[in-house]
Design an enzyme around this catalytic site. Structure first.
Site, PDB file in Angstrom:
ATOM      1  N   TYR A  17     -15.644  18.745 -15.246  1.00  0.00           N
ATOM      2  CA  TYR A  17     -16.049  17.340 -15.411  1.00  0.00           C
ATOM      3  C   TYR A  17     -17.091  16.985 -14.329  1.00  0.00           C
ATOM      4  O   TYR A  17     -16.910  17.317 -13.154  1.00  0.00           O
ATOM      5  CB  TYR A  17     -14.818  16.427 -15.303  1.00  0.00           C
ATOM      6  CG  TYR A  17     -15.174  14.985 -15.127  1.00  0.00           C
ATOM      7  CD1 TYR A  17     -15.923  14.309 -16.082  1.00  0.00           C
ATOM      8  CD2 TYR A  17     -14.793  14.281 -13.991  1.00  0.00           C
ATOM      9  CE1 TYR A  17     -16.286  12.977 -15.903  1.00  0.00           C
ATOM     10  CE2 TYR A  17     -15.133  12.947 -13.806  1.00  0.00           C
ATOM     11  CZ  TYR A  17     -15.896  12.312 -14.773  1.00  0.00           C
ATOM     12  OH  TYR A  17     -16.253  11.004 -14.591  1.00  0.00           O
ATOM     13  N   ASP A  57      -6.247  19.965 -14.028  1.00  0.00           N
ATOM     14  CA  ASP A  57      -6.615  18.628 -14.495  1.00  0.00           C
ATOM     15  C   ASP A  57      -6.232  18.594 -15.983  1.00  0.00           C
ATOM     16  O   ASP A  57      -6.899  19.197 -16.818  1.00  0.00           O
ATOM     17  CB  ASP A  57      -8.117  18.401 -14.289  1.00  0.00           C
ATOM     18  CG  ASP A  57      -8.575  17.030 -14.779  1.00  0.00           C
ATOM     19  OD1 ASP A  57      -7.874  16.436 -15.623  1.00  0.00           O
ATOM     20  OD2 ASP A  57      -9.641  16.568 -14.334  1.00  0.00           O
ATOM     21  N   LYS A  84      -7.466   7.823 -19.458  1.00  0.00           N
ATOM     22  CA  LYS A  84      -7.764   8.395 -20.766  1.00  0.00           C
ATOM     23  C   LYS A  84      -6.541   8.337 -21.687  1.00  0.00           C
ATOM     24  O   LYS A  84      -6.088   7.261 -22.027  1.00  0.00           O
ATOM     25  CB  LYS A  84      -8.300   9.815 -20.567  1.00  0.00           C
ATOM     26  CG  LYS A  84      -9.435   9.896 -19.526  1.00  0.00           C
ATOM     27  CD  LYS A  84     -10.622   9.106 -19.954  1.00  0.00           C
ATOM     28  CE  LYS A  84     -11.795   8.984 -19.003  1.00  0.00           C
ATOM     29  NZ  LYS A  84     -11.803   9.442 -17.677  1.00  0.00           N
ATOM     30  N   ARG A 117       0.848  -1.206   0.000  1.00  0.00           N
ATOM     31  CA  ARG A 117       0.000   0.000   0.000  1.00  0.00           C
ATOM     32  C   ARG A 117       0.874   1.243   0.000  1.00  0.00           C
ATOM     33  O   ARG A 117       0.574   2.237  -0.676  1.00  0.00           O
ATOM     34  CB  ARG A 117      -0.943  -0.002   1.213  1.00  0.00           C
ATOM     35  CG  ARG A 117      -1.649   1.327   1.397  1.00  0.00           C
ATOM     36  CD  ARG A 117      -2.919   1.266   2.254  1.00  0.00           C
ATOM     37  NE  ARG A 117      -2.850   0.382   3.383  1.00  0.00           N
ATOM     38  CZ  ARG A 117      -2.198   0.637   4.533  1.00  0.00           C
ATOM     39  NH1 ARG A 117      -1.542   1.775   4.696  1.00  0.00           N
ATOM     40  NH2 ARG A 117      -2.198  -0.242   5.509  1.00  0.00           N
TER      41      ARG A 117
HETATM   42  N1  PLP Z   1     -11.018  14.482 -15.024  1.00  0.00           N
HETATM   43  C1  PLP Z   1     -11.548  14.488 -16.259  1.00  0.00           C
HETATM   44  C2  PLP Z   1     -11.364  15.687 -17.135  1.00  0.00           C
HETATM   45  C3  PLP Z   1     -12.261  13.382 -16.707  1.00  0.00           C
HETATM   46  O1  PLP Z   1     -12.791  13.405 -17.954  1.00  0.00           O
HETATM   47  C4  PLP Z   1     -12.441  12.269 -15.848  1.00  0.00           C
HETATM   48  C5  PLP Z   1     -13.208  11.084 -16.284  1.00  0.00           C
HETATM   49  O2  PLP Z   1     -13.880  11.118 -17.291  1.00  0.00           O
HETATM   50  C6  PLP Z   1     -11.879  12.313 -14.567  1.00  0.00           C
HETATM   51  C7  PLP Z   1     -11.164  13.431 -14.190  1.00  0.00           C
HETATM   52  C8  PLP Z   1     -12.060  11.164 -13.613  1.00  0.00           C
HETATM   53  O3  PLP Z   1     -11.220  10.119 -13.949  1.00  0.00           O
HETATM   54  P1  PLP Z   1     -11.525   8.572 -13.597  1.00  0.00           P
HETATM   55  O4  PLP Z   1     -12.710   8.174 -14.393  1.00  0.00           O
HETATM   56  O5  PLP Z   1     -10.251   7.894 -13.997  1.00  0.00           O
HETATM   57  O6  PLP Z   1     -11.776   8.509 -12.134  1.00  0.00           O
END
Ligand code: PLP
Length: 407
Positions: free
Chosen positions: A125, A198, A223, A72
């Site tokens: 998001y 992000d 992604k 962990r």
């Molecule tokens: N940030 C953005 C811009 C996203 O598009 C997403 C998911 O679609 C996330 C964060 C969250 O990521 P995860 O689905 O890997 O938890």
């Protein structure tokens, strides 16, 4: 047949180690394959092993060990992923997480306390909105939202001494709005706040927020970084050791760690990030241009189009414009649903950034949690994640769906 196994101490394996001079001036493409670590030191394996061990033997109580105690806290395969991510974002430290949301939660949970305030984009998001509004607000975090490109609006939202960070997405999901990272960083710092970016939509291949003044980069590595729709993951990358240690402490305390196999899959994907995103950007630009000419399309959101309100900023801040496009339909929500249900090469699915092209209706899918709030995207908005199929095939697929509206 001669036995070539084993290591000849006088002829050590010739490897390109992470400190090699040739890597200091290397380009992104090279660093995505060689950055951060070289071949496995024990065996010369060019791909890092998947260490599944949950615990690690110690020499003696209280004696220093090889750096690993319990899975962990740290794992060698995860360390390799973190080393590479740190290089690609030009950071000092990277911390890998089992999802993008876990990464975001660790940043907010480490940096914010009850009574603090954060600023988020007004089309953030949906999952980030849900985390801030539905989870962290219960713990006393308040927030304000604005289009982050509008610095005056952001300035008005800042509560001196209380605003701990600005959470930026650029381009945003799903409206592909831009924010000026450098200007936002200056504004945040002048108010004693941090700027978190992000960088999921752009990926470090197109945009490196730390170089533009941001303090922390967050990714859904699910992604573009992993890139093959086969693993969920997240990461935090930064330069400040004290904040990095605090986030690691939080991670070790709460236990949100990725599996060694997930770390390995993500590393495997990262090696082709540059070629994938380069091709996806070229196809997306061509598709976006085609969409602007179709009468069934009301408006196209793509930062690579000269008509995008922040095209110049995108051209300055990003090296290409990425593989994400959104567009609204003149025929409203029904037409948008029709297009999503009619395409054949595009797959109707959530997520983005992988080799196969995806289509979605954000309001009913990825952003359903924003429904009825000021964060809700238009009901007739369709989002495309452009993959690696041929541009011609994708174009005819979309045109076919647009032509059949009302048919
Ligand atoms: N940030 C953005 C811009 C996203 O598009 C997403 C998911 O679609 C996330 C964060 C969250 O990521 P995860 O689905 O890997 O938890």
């Amino acid at each position: 047949m001669s036995d070539t196994r084993g290591t000849d101490a006088t002829h050590p394996v010739r490897t390109l180690g992470p400190e090699a001079d040739v890597l200091k001036a290397a380009s992104f493409e090279t660093l995505a394959i060689h950055g951060g670590f070289g071949p496995d030191e024990a065996t010369g394996a060019v791909v890092p092993p998947i260490y599944t061990a949950s615990t690690f033997a110690q020499d003696a109580v209280g004696q220093p060990h090889a750096g690993y105690e319990y899975g962990r806290t740290a794992n060698p395969t995860r360390t390799r992923l973190e080393e590479r991510l740190a290089v690609l974002e030009n950071g000092q430290t990277a911390i890998a997480f089992p999802s993008g949301m876990a990464a975001g939660d660790a940043v907010l949970g480490t940096l914010c306390q009850p009574g603090d305030h954060v600023i988020i984009p007004n089309d953030v998001y949906g999952g980030t909105y849900r985390l801030v509004d539905k989870v962290l607000r219960r713990w006393g975090l308040s927030y304000g939202a604005a289009p982050l490109v509008d610095l005056d609006r952001v300035r008005e939202l800042i509560r001196p001494g209380q605003t701990k960070l600005i959470w930026c997405e650029t381009p945003t999901n799903p409206l592909l709005a831009l924010a000026d990272i450098n200007a936002l960083a200056s504004l945040a710092h002048s108010e004693g706040a941090l700027l978190v970016v992000d960088n999921t939509f752009a990926s470090p291949y197109l945009q490196r927020p730390l170089d533009l003044g941001a303090d922390i980069v967050v990714h859904s590595t699910t992604k573009y970084l992993a890139g093959h729709s086969d693993v969920i993951g997240g990461a935090v990358i930064l330069r400040d050791d004290a904040i990095g240690d605090a986030i690691r402490f939080h991670q070790n305390s709460t236990g949100a760690v990725p599996s060694p196999f997930d770390a390995w899959l993500t590393l495997r994907g990262i090696q082709t990030l540059a070629v994938r995103v380069s091709q996806q950007s070229a196809t997306a630009l061509s598709l976006a241009r085609t969409l602007t000419t179709h009468p069934a399309v009301e408006r196209v959101y793509y930062p690579g189009l000269e008509t995008h309100p922040n095209h110049e900023l995108a051209a300055r801040q990003m090296s290409k414009f990425g593989g994400m496009i959104s567009f609204t339909l003149a025929g409203g929500e029904d037409a948008a649903i029709h297009v999503c249900n009619s395409v054949q090469i595009f797959t109707l699915a959530e997520s983005l950034g992988a080799v196969e092209s995806l289509i979605s209706l954000p309001l009913q899918m990825t952003h359903a949690s924003t429904s009825g709030s000021e964060f809700a995207p238009p009901a007739n908005l369709v989002r495309l994640s452009v993959g690696l199929e041929s541009a011609e095939d994708l174009t005819s697929d979309l045109i076919g769906a647009l032509e059949s509206i009302g048919g």
